[in-house]
Scaffold this active site. Structure first.
Site, PDB file in Angstrom:
ATOM      1  N   GLU A 166      10.920   5.722   1.034  1.00  0.00           N
ATOM      2  CA  GLU A 166      11.475   5.372  -0.195  1.00  0.00           C
ATOM      3  C   GLU A 166      11.713   6.290  -1.322  1.00  0.00           C
ATOM      4  OE1 GLU A 166       7.685   3.356  -1.461  1.00  0.00           O
ATOM      5  OE2 GLU A 166       7.345   4.793  -3.019  1.00  0.00           O
ATOM      6  N   SER A 214       0.929  -1.188  -0.063  1.00  0.00           N
ATOM      7  CA  SER A 214      -0.083   0.046   0.016  1.00  0.00           C
ATOM      8  C   SER A 214       0.938   1.063  -0.203  1.00  0.00           C
ATOM      9  CB  SER A 214      -0.859   0.078   1.136  1.00  0.00           C
ATOM     10  OG  SER A 214      -0.163   0.036   2.415  1.00  0.00           O
ATOM     11  N   ARG A 215       1.282   1.774   1.233  1.00  0.00           N
ATOM     12  CA  ARG A 215       2.107   2.904   1.277  1.00  0.00           C
ATOM     13  C   ARG A 215       3.031   2.591   2.430  1.00  0.00           C
ATOM     14  NH1 ARG A 215       1.176   3.893  -3.061  1.00  0.00           N
ATOM     15  NH2 ARG A 215       0.301   5.791  -3.907  1.00  0.00           N
ATOM     16  N   ASP A 242       6.598  -3.931  -1.031  1.00  0.00           N
ATOM     17  CA  ASP A 242       6.805  -2.901  -2.418  1.00  0.00           C
ATOM     18  C   ASP A 242       7.203  -1.633  -1.850  1.00  0.00           C
ATOM     19  OD1 ASP A 242       6.872  -2.926  -5.116  1.00  0.00           O
ATOM     20  OD2 ASP A 242       4.931  -1.967  -4.788  1.00  0.00           O
ATOM     21  N   HIS A 279       8.745  -0.487  -5.258  1.00  0.00           N
ATOM     22  CA  HIS A 279       7.237   0.045  -5.618  1.00  0.00           C
ATOM     23  C   HIS A 279       7.061  -0.335  -7.402  1.00  0.00           C
ATOM     24  CE1 HIS A 279       4.475   3.408  -4.440  1.00  0.00           C
ATOM     25  NE2 HIS A 279       4.004   2.636  -5.278  1.00  0.00           N
TER      26      HIS A 279
HETATM   27  P1  NAD Z   1      -9.575   1.943  -2.402  1.00  0.00           P
HETATM   28  O1  NAD Z   1      -9.699   3.485  -2.395  1.00  0.00           O
HETATM   29  O2  NAD Z   1     -10.303   1.263  -3.473  1.00  0.00           O
HETATM   30  O3  NAD Z   1      -9.576   1.355  -1.252  1.00  0.00           O
HETATM   31  C1  NAD Z   1      -8.866   1.630  -0.054  1.00  0.00           C
HETATM   32  C2  NAD Z   1      -9.664   0.922   1.100  1.00  0.00           C
HETATM   33  O4  NAD Z   1      -8.961   1.036   2.335  1.00  0.00           O
HETATM   34  C3  NAD Z   1     -11.230   1.441   1.095  1.00  0.00           C
HETATM   35  O5  NAD Z   1     -12.086   0.657   1.225  1.00  0.00           O
HETATM   36  C4  NAD Z   1     -10.988   2.338   2.499  1.00  0.00           C
HETATM   37  O6  NAD Z   1     -12.165   2.422   3.301  1.00  0.00           O
HETATM   38  C5  NAD Z   1     -10.003   1.499   3.308  1.00  0.00           C
HETATM   39  N1  NAD Z   1      -9.420   2.069   4.393  1.00  0.00           N
HETATM   40  C6  NAD Z   1      -9.332   3.118   4.672  1.00  0.00           C
HETATM   41  N2  NAD Z   1      -8.819   3.350   6.030  1.00  0.00           N
HETATM   42  C7  NAD Z   1      -8.857   1.848   6.546  1.00  0.00           C
HETATM   43  C8  NAD Z   1      -8.206   1.833   7.863  1.00  0.00           C
HETATM   44  N3  NAD Z   1      -7.872   2.545   8.726  1.00  0.00           N
HETATM   45  N4  NAD Z   1      -8.215   0.377   7.857  1.00  0.00           N
HETATM   46  C9  NAD Z   1      -8.867  -0.613   6.968  1.00  0.00           C
HETATM   47  N5  NAD Z   1      -9.202  -0.158   5.747  1.00  0.00           N
HETATM   48  C10 NAD Z   1      -9.152   1.321   5.630  1.00  0.00           C
HETATM   49  O7  NAD Z   1      -7.847   2.126  -2.807  1.00  0.00           O
HETATM   50  P2  NAD Z   1      -7.043   1.017  -3.795  1.00  0.00           P
HETATM   51  O8  NAD Z   1      -7.313   1.323  -5.322  1.00  0.00           O
HETATM   52  O9  NAD Z   1      -7.633  -0.219  -3.381  1.00  0.00           O
HETATM   53  O10 NAD Z   1      -5.603   1.007  -3.217  1.00  0.00           O
HETATM   54  C11 NAD Z   1      -5.060   0.999  -2.069  1.00  0.00           C
HETATM   55  C12 NAD Z   1      -3.891   1.324  -1.718  1.00  0.00           C
HETATM   56  O11 NAD Z   1      -3.002   0.831  -2.482  1.00  0.00           O
HETATM   57  C13 NAD Z   1      -3.682   2.927  -2.327  1.00  0.00           C
HETATM   58  O12 NAD Z   1      -4.168   4.159  -1.415  1.00  0.00           O
HETATM   59  C14 NAD Z   1      -2.245   3.109  -2.699  1.00  0.00           C
HETATM   60  O13 NAD Z   1      -1.879   3.561  -1.431  1.00  0.00           O
HETATM   61  C15 NAD Z   1      -1.834   1.521  -2.735  1.00  0.00           C
HETATM   62  N6  NAD Z   1      -1.261   1.395  -4.183  1.00  0.00           N
HETATM   63  C16 NAD Z   1       0.062   0.852  -4.363  1.00  0.00           C
HETATM   64  C17 NAD Z   1       0.541   0.563  -5.663  1.00  0.00           C
HETATM   65  C18 NAD Z   1       1.824   0.053  -5.873  1.00  0.00           C
HETATM   66  O14 NAD Z   1       2.252   0.024  -6.792  1.00  0.00           O
HETATM   67  N7  NAD Z   1       2.517  -0.623  -4.727  1.00  0.00           N
HETATM   68  C19 NAD Z   1      -0.295   0.898  -6.763  1.00  0.00           C
HETATM   69  C20 NAD Z   1      -1.517   1.586  -6.391  1.00  0.00           C
HETATM   70  C21 NAD Z   1      -2.157   1.785  -5.282  1.00  0.00           C
END
Ligand code: NAD
Length: 336
Positions: A265, A235-236, A260, A297
């Protein structure tokens, strides 16, 4: 629109130029390899928009400089926008656009790749075999079938990851303040975070980085996890307290870790630093553990995702040019 594209690598240029041309959008794109920060913001001079990636800085100071250069739109090539000061953007009249969903499969599949590689020690086996070492000691894995996967954040990527892991025969536990009906269809169930941490054999993070999720996985959370549990973060970086993670690994209170993303980073990822001395001792310590696998990443990095990112980015810019509003805007008001 004249757009300055920051943090742009050869592959960004390739996909953006192709989509810009194929769709007849006709934007003038200037590509800068450098990251956007206070020292580089002046490169935006003469442009109407900037196009940014995850480690570009869009804090108040940078946004003020961009506004001073006449920038009206910042088109993010990412879903996450934790690197943007949205209140400052609103105050300065800069519209922020993003790519909300480009390919959840790309990140979810990379999550599965990390799980499989860590479990079956593919990273170690690869090196051993090249050295002519065919011994199996230290490579023992476990069957995924029948194990419990804890998914933190069941948005687009989390649901996709849950579906993949269900396919391996895993039970799915999840937590999310906004539950998804899809989890029920997959056969997973919601529990609270402490229960998830205590019961899961694999914990995978798919929530955004927000003040609430900063260091969500800290020393206390790690203590709750099974001592042989696997933690995956795509995620982050700052959702995990890396120093607490290292203490957990040293104390053997974690089985393995796949990352990742990493909280610092910005100084490392997306660059070839193979001829330099890594200055980040925390990151360097992380790399010494045999049960830690780090990728830089790259979870999003598939052809399909790059195509989708380029398409949505160009459409965001075109829409802003034509109507004054981007297709996928993110703002303080929209989040309220
Ligand atoms: P999304 O908005 O569809 O889903 C995120 C979910 O997290 C939502 O359902 C939200 O309610 C939930 N959430 C918020 N706070 C929370 C908490 N405290 N506990 C549990 N759940 C919580 O986003 P997505 O498209 O599924 O992406 C998720 C994350 O993945 C992004 O925010 C980004 O940081 C990361 N990401 C990483 C890469 C990578 O290359 N590594 C690429 C894209 C996205």
């Amino acid at each position: 629109m004249k757009t300055a594209v920051f943090s742009s690598k050869r592959y960004d240029r390739e996909f953006l130029e192709r989509v810009n041309e194929a769709t007849g959008a006709g934007h003038t794109l200037a590509f800068f390899d450098t990251r956007l920060n206070p020292d580089t913001a002046s490169l935006a001079c003469g442009h109407d928009a900037v196009c940014c990636f995850v480690n570009d800085r869009l804090d108040r100071a940078v946004l003020e400089r961009l506004a001073g250069e006449g920038i009206r739109l910042a088109a993010l090539r990412s879903a996450g926008f934790n690197h943007v000061d949205l209140a400052a953007a609103r105050d300065l009249g800069i519209t922020i656009a993003r790519v909300p969903a480009y390919s959840p499969e790309s990140v979810a599949e990379h999550t599965a790749a990390l799980i499989l590689a860590l479990n079956r020690k593919i990273h170690r086996a690869y090196l051993r075999v090249r050295e002519g070492n065919f011994a199996l000691d230290g490579l023992l894995g476990f069957n995924l079938s029948g194990k419990t996967v804890g998914v933190i954040g069941t948005g687009k990527i989390g649901i996709c990851a849950a579906r993949i892991m269900r396919g391996f025969g895993c039970a799915i536990l999840a937590c999310d303040p906004q539950p998804s009906e899809e989890l029920d269809e997959i056969g997973g169930c919601y529990v609270d975070l402490p229960d998830l941490l205590e019961q899961a054999d694999i914990v995978t993070l798919h929530c955004p980085l927000t003040p609430e999720t900063h260091h969500l996985i800290d020393a206390e959370a790690i203590d709750r996890m099974k001592p042989d549990a696997m933690l995956i973060n795509t995620s982050r970086g700052a959702v995990v307290d890396t120093k607490a993670l290292i203490e957990g690994l040293k104390g053997r209170s974690l089985g393995s870790v796949g990352l990742d993303v990493y909280e610092e980073e910005g100084d490392l990822f997306f660059e070839n630093l193979s001829d330099t001395m890594i200055q980040d001792d925390v990151f360097a310590r992380l790399l010494t553990f045999p049960n830690v696998l780090v990728t830089g990443h790259q979870a999003f990095f598939t052809r399909e995702a790059m195509e989708a990112i380029a398409t949505t980015t160009i459409r965001n810019i075109s829409s802003f040019e034509e109507t004054g509003a981007a297709l996928h805007e993110v703002s303080v008001e929209k989040l309220a």
